[in-house]
Structures are given as C-alpha cells and as structure tokens.
Design an enzyme around this catalytic site. Structure first.
Site, PDB file in Angstrom:
ATOM      1  N   LYS A   1       1.267  12.648   2.826  1.00 36.43           N
ATOM      2  CA  LYS A   1       0.361  12.483   3.976  1.00 36.43           C
ATOM      3  C   LYS A   1       0.449  13.685   4.916  1.00 36.43           C
ATOM      4  CE  LYS A   1       0.644   7.429   3.833  1.00 36.43           C
ATOM      5  NZ  LYS A   1       1.148   6.179   4.413  1.00 36.43           N
TER       6      LYS A   1
ATOM      7  N   GLN B   1       5.402   3.632   8.531  1.00 34.34           N
ATOM      8  CA  GLN B   1       5.446   3.486   7.075  1.00 34.34           C
ATOM      9  C   GLN B   1       6.125   2.171   6.687  1.00 34.34           C
ATOM     10  OE1 GLN B   1       3.829   5.589   5.051  1.00 34.34           O
ATOM     11  NE2 GLN B   1       4.427   4.532   3.187  1.00 34.34           N
TER      12      GLN B   1
ATOM     13  N   ASP C   1      -4.081   2.899  10.021  1.00 28.61           N
ATOM     14  CA  ASP C   1      -3.812   2.104   8.822  1.00 28.61           C
ATOM     15  C   ASP C   1      -4.719   0.866   8.764  1.00 28.61           C
ATOM     16  OD1 ASP C   1      -1.877   3.145   7.091  1.00 28.61           O
ATOM     17  OD2 ASP C   1      -0.216   2.562   8.418  1.00 28.61           O
TER      18      ASP C   1
HETATM   19  N1  GUN Z   1       3.320   1.648   2.474  1.00 25.63           N
HETATM   20  C1  GUN Z   1       2.597   1.748   1.328  1.00 25.63           C
HETATM   21  N2  GUN Z   1       1.318   2.103   1.617  1.00 25.63           N
HETATM   22  C2  GUN Z   1       1.244   2.214   2.963  1.00 25.63           C
HETATM   23  C3  GUN Z   1       0.183   2.554   3.848  1.00 25.63           C
HETATM   24  O1  GUN Z   1      -0.968   2.816   3.466  1.00 25.63           O
HETATM   25  N3  GUN Z   1       0.511   2.584   5.179  1.00 25.63           N
HETATM   26  C4  GUN Z   1       1.745   2.274   5.623  1.00 25.63           C
HETATM   27  N4  GUN Z   1       1.955   2.298   6.931  1.00 25.63           N
HETATM   28  N5  GUN Z   1       2.744   1.945   4.817  1.00 25.63           N
HETATM   29  C5  GUN Z   1       2.490   1.930   3.497  1.00 25.63           C
END
Ligand code: GUN
Length: 269
Positions: A29, A73, A96
């Site tokens: 990311k 996350q 998100d």
């Molecule tokens: N863990 C796995 N995929 C994601 C996501 O898209 N966002 C977040 N915050 N955690 C994750």
C-alpha cells in the site's frame, strides 16, 4: 491537485504487532501511494499495546489536516476491541469503508456511503471494465467477512444482482455456486472451490490470499487463491489469478478512495 493548489492527499497507516501478512500488505500500500504522489504516515505499535494507545493514535490522525485517509490494518491482536477501534476512525477519513456509518449506508438503498470497501469496489470495477453485465445476474459470494464478503454482497445488490451468500454453515455450497453466473470467493482455504463447483462460462473473482508450503520456491511458500485455478480454467470464461488478479485492483481503489477524500477536504473538483 499538486500543480493547481499545491496540496497532495495523505494516507495514515496504523500497524499493530508483527504479522507477516499484514506487513506485506502495508508495504504494498505504501509503495503504491509513493508511486502516485500520495503522502504517507505510518505508526507502528507493539503487539502488546493498550487500546488507549491505539485510540490515541487514531484520534491524532483524525485531527491531522494532512491526513485524508486512515487505515488500521486488520486483524488486530485478540486483546483489542476491533469494533471499538473501527468506530473511532472518522467516517470522513475511513478509506477502508469499515465504519458502521459507511457500511450501513452501503447496505441501505437511497443512501450513499462516503467510502466503499476497496476489495468490493475493485470487484465491481473489474466486472464493469470487462463488459460483464451485473444487473439480473446470479452471483454467489463465498464468505461474509466485513473486509470482503459482506460489503461485496451489499455492493452487488446495489448493482441489481441476485446475490447468494455462501458460508461455513451453508449446506451443499456447490449447488449454489454451480448456478451462479458470477462467483466471488473470499474464504481463506486454498483450492476449496473446485472446477465442478462452477457453471460453464461463469466469471470468477478469487479474493483468497492463502500461503501454502512450497519447498521449490525461494522462501519455502507460495500464495494461492481459494479457487482451484487449473480446474476452473477448463470450465469458466474468465478467472482472476492469485497473485496478481484482484489484489492490485484493490490497491488502486484505496488510492482512489484517498484521492476522493482529499478532493472533498480541499473542495477540489
Ligand atoms: N486486512 C486485510 N485486508 C485489509 C484491508 O483492506 N484493510 C484493512 N484495514 N485491513 C485489512
């Protein structure tokens, strides 16, 4: 945006603990943000941090005008209340799309969420750009997680698909998936979806990212999806590979959500 108003979007990432998969996702990311000129801030907290510490970090990012998107996350360590943390992210910075205000608005017709979860948004984008009609189609979504399965089912319904949700308690899941024109899978079990689970000509989006042992690979493992790719390709009209399929599109949607948020904050067209 930078050329015309001298400002750039900013994304803040909060990481708790040392999960290898989470660190890999975060690295991807941050790199993607860097490539498109989105500024990033990262806060890494230890596995044993307190809820209070984590809430303080989120609160700081909520108040920071340089931050337009906040990601905590997931998953979080067991001792932290995931719901409480998600609730603490400002809905205006919830790139998100996991805040109940955004998820609730996604679920209700006639309402617009500020953000749509990235994997679900990527899924629709992929179908539309591939010329796959969604309206009236039978879709089987395997899995009902808040990150992928649930929002994907909700978003597909907004696009007028007939959606069946398949989960751990579904009897004869293959009977449902075999009738589906579109199958979306996010289960976390490698190769659970076999070729005979799929309708000839179906469109398959494999959201699974499962690590399996592979002594022949450099680090002793490889990543594979939920769908048995070899069998599926003999039956379906199209399938997203793992890795390299829906993953990069999901990251693009995060960048898009962050840009949208900055545009809203700067009242930029
Ligand atoms: N863990 C796995 N995929 C994601 C996501 O898209 N966002 C977040 N915050 N955690 C994750």
């Amino acid at each position: 945006m930078k050329a015309s108003i001298g400002k750039s979007p900013g994304l803040a990432v909060v990481s708790v603990g040392k999960r290898r998969d989470s660190h890999t996702f975060i690295r991807i990311k941050l790199k993607a943000c860097d490539e498109v000129g989105i500024a990033t801030l990262i806060e890494e907290l230890p596995e044993n941090c307190t809820e209070h510490q984590l809430l303080n970090v989120v609160s700081g990012f909520n108040e920071n005008p340089l931050v337009h998107g906040i990601i905590v996350q997931l998953p979080l360590p067991q001792h932290l209340d995931e719901e409480k943390i998600i609730d603490s992210v400002s809905p205006e910075k919830d790139v998100d799309g996991f805040h109940p205000l955004n998820m609730g608005n996604l679920a209700m017709r006639g309402r617009e969420p500020l953000f749509i979860p990235c994997a679900s948004k990527g899924c629709i984008e992929l179908l539309l750009r591939s010329g796959v009609e969604i309206m009236g189609k039978k879709v089987a979504v395997i899995g009902r997680s808040k990150i992928v399965g649930l929002p994907t089912s909700l978003l597909l319904q907004r696009h007028h698909a007939t959606v069946s949700t398949v989960h751990a308690f579904t009897t004869n899941p293959e009977k449902i998936t075999r009738e589906a024109d579109i199958v979306v899978s996010d289960v976390g079990i490698p190769n659970i979806v076999r070729g005979n689970w799929l309708k000839p000509g179906a469109f398959v989006i494999d959201m699974g990212t499962n690590r399996i042992k592979d002594p022949s690979s450099r680090n002793g493992y490889r990543v594979t999806g939920d769908v048995c790719f070899k069998e599926a390709t003999k039956v379906v009209s199209a399938i997203t590979p793992v890795p390299g399929g829906i993953g990069p599109i999901t990251i693009s949607m995060l960048l898009s959500n962050t840009l949208d948020s900055a545009k809203r904050a700067f009242i930029f067209p």
